[in-house]
Enzyme design. Structure first.
Site, PDB file in Angstrom:
ATOM      1  CG  ASP A 236      -7.158  85.005  99.623  1.00  0.00           C
ATOM      2  OD1 ASP A 236      -7.833  84.940 100.545  1.00  0.00           O
ATOM      3  OD2 ASP A 236      -6.374  85.969  99.447  1.00  0.00           O
ATOM      4  CE1 TYR A 237      -6.566  78.547 104.887  1.00  0.00           C
ATOM      5  CE2 TYR A 237      -8.952  78.515 105.046  1.00  0.00           C
ATOM      6  CZ  TYR A 237      -7.802  77.712 105.259  1.00  0.00           C
ATOM      7  OH  TYR A 237      -7.539  76.728 106.172  1.00  0.00           O
TER       8      TYR A 237
END
Length: 393
Positions: A236-237
């Protein structure tokens, strides 16, 4: 001035700056919650012209709330969307839950994909690959299995997707559930986590968790598609970073990403926090300084600085500062809840104290062991966020 005295003055000045920064974070978070969350967003485009959305739902195993959580996605009030249910293993009991809902809602555009596709070490990416490849809409919504939504959740997120926005994310929070472990989770996701999460986003730092993210598929494809993020555990990052690097803005939904897992314990909470801390340390080495932003450590540092600069009593300042922090956290928690809390003020006080007391132990545990256990795998993290799977011999 002697070198020691100069060093002490510098440390005292650091404590004063720390005090200002941390209370600015408190204020930013509290004000943002009051002004933005749980507010009906203005209709930026007619309902019938809202863009189509492909919902990618990674599933593994069954907890007591899976059926009811998943069913809320079949009941969304949205003009055009598809549900792509992704299950990795042929014998996963989640398949039967999916088939039950597919039979109950034949008019919902939904499909089940079993088997995944091995493209890297990230099990979530591997699981989602078959669904991502056939997603037919320009927007993809990746939403974890434990999330519960309201009928207008997707409408709220899509309305935030203006022409300059490439990603819309929901602030992680926790649904009302029974038991002290559930209260502990709710206190954490209503106090410490959103304070850093919101203040980072408001001040321009891209802080995103992948529990509920609506993204432009063509932008992800420009970055190489999902396969480009399969080498990371914290996909996600890196997806958010890839979108930001291409000049797109982020927006936060007015509704929270409501976690509603049916399995909850203090041990599970600790393990999750330790895993997240390990990922942050390896992705962003600067997070090694995180402990000084925790209430008890910060209060000691700032209390010593106040004593050195103004000759105030350290213990009195420590207690007063902790009390002010405790009250500010309660105000923020109420705002994120958007209604009455499901537990008493005494429950809050106990859960808050235990969470704050656990913070250093969680951080030290993350430093002690560089490996991560996630789902059924074990991984060794490398600096920069990449990882390798550790295979049991």
């Amino acid at each position: 001035m002697a070198p020691l005295e100069l060093a002490l003055q510098g440390l005292a000045l650091f404590g004063l700056i720390l005090f200002i920064v941390l209370w600015l974070m408190h204020l930013i978070s509290i004000i943002y919650v009051r002004l933005h969350l749980h507010k009906k967003s203005p209709d930026k485009q007619p309902y019938s012209k809202l863009p189509g959305v492909s919902l990618l739902k990674p599933l593994k195993g069954v907890d007591p709330n899976l059926l009811s959580n998943l069913e809320t996605f079949f009941e969304l009030d949205y003009p055009k969307y598809e549900i792509l249910l992704c299950v990795q293993d042929d014998d996963d009991p989640a398949i039967n839950v999916c088939k039950r809902l597919l039979g109950k809602y034949p008019n919902v555009d939904a499909r089940l994909f079993v088997g995944g596709k091995k493209v890297g070490i990230n099990p979530k990416i591997n699981n989602l690959m078959p669904g991502y490849v056939v997603a037919k809409y320009d927007l993809v919504w990746i939403c974890d299995s434990g999330i519960r939504v309201k009928q207008d959740t997707l409408t709220d997120m899509a309305s935030q997707m203006t022409e300059k926005v490439g990603l819309v994310h929901g602030l992680p929070y926790v649904a009302d559930r029974q038991g002290f472990a559930a209260t502990l989770e709710q206190v954490y996701f209503g106090t410490s986590h959103p304070r850093s999460y919101i203040s980072a986003n408001v001040t321009g730092f891209k802080c995103v968790t992948g529990m509920s993210c609506l993204m432009r598929k063509d932008v992800l494809d420009q970055a190489g598609g999902l396969i480009a993020f399969a080498q990371y555990i914290a996909e996600d990052y890196f997806m958010a970073k890839a979108i930001a690097d291409r000049g797109w803005k982020f927006a936060m939904a007015t509704q929270v990403a409501l976690q509603n897992s049916g399995s909850c314990s203090i041990t599970q909470f600790q393990s999750r926090m330790i895993r997240w801390a390990k990922l942050r340390i390896n992705m962003l080495p600067g997070t090694i300084c995180e402990p000084i932003a925790e209430c008890f450590v910060a209060s000691l540092i700032i209390g010593w600085a106040a004593h050195h600069l103004f000759h105030w009593d350290v213990m009195v300042f420590f207690l007063c500062h902790c009390l002010a922090w405790f009250i500010a956290d309660y105000i923020q928690l109420q705002g994120i809840q958007g209604g009455p809390l499901s537990f008493s003020k005494l429950d809050y006080a106990v859960a808050w104290f235990i969470r704050e007391s656990m913070a250093i132990q969680i951080f030290l545990s993350a430093l002690w062991d560089p490996t991560v256990r996630w789902r059924t795998g074990r991984y060794r993290l490398h600096c920069g966020g990449t990882a390798e799977e550790i295979l049991d011999v």
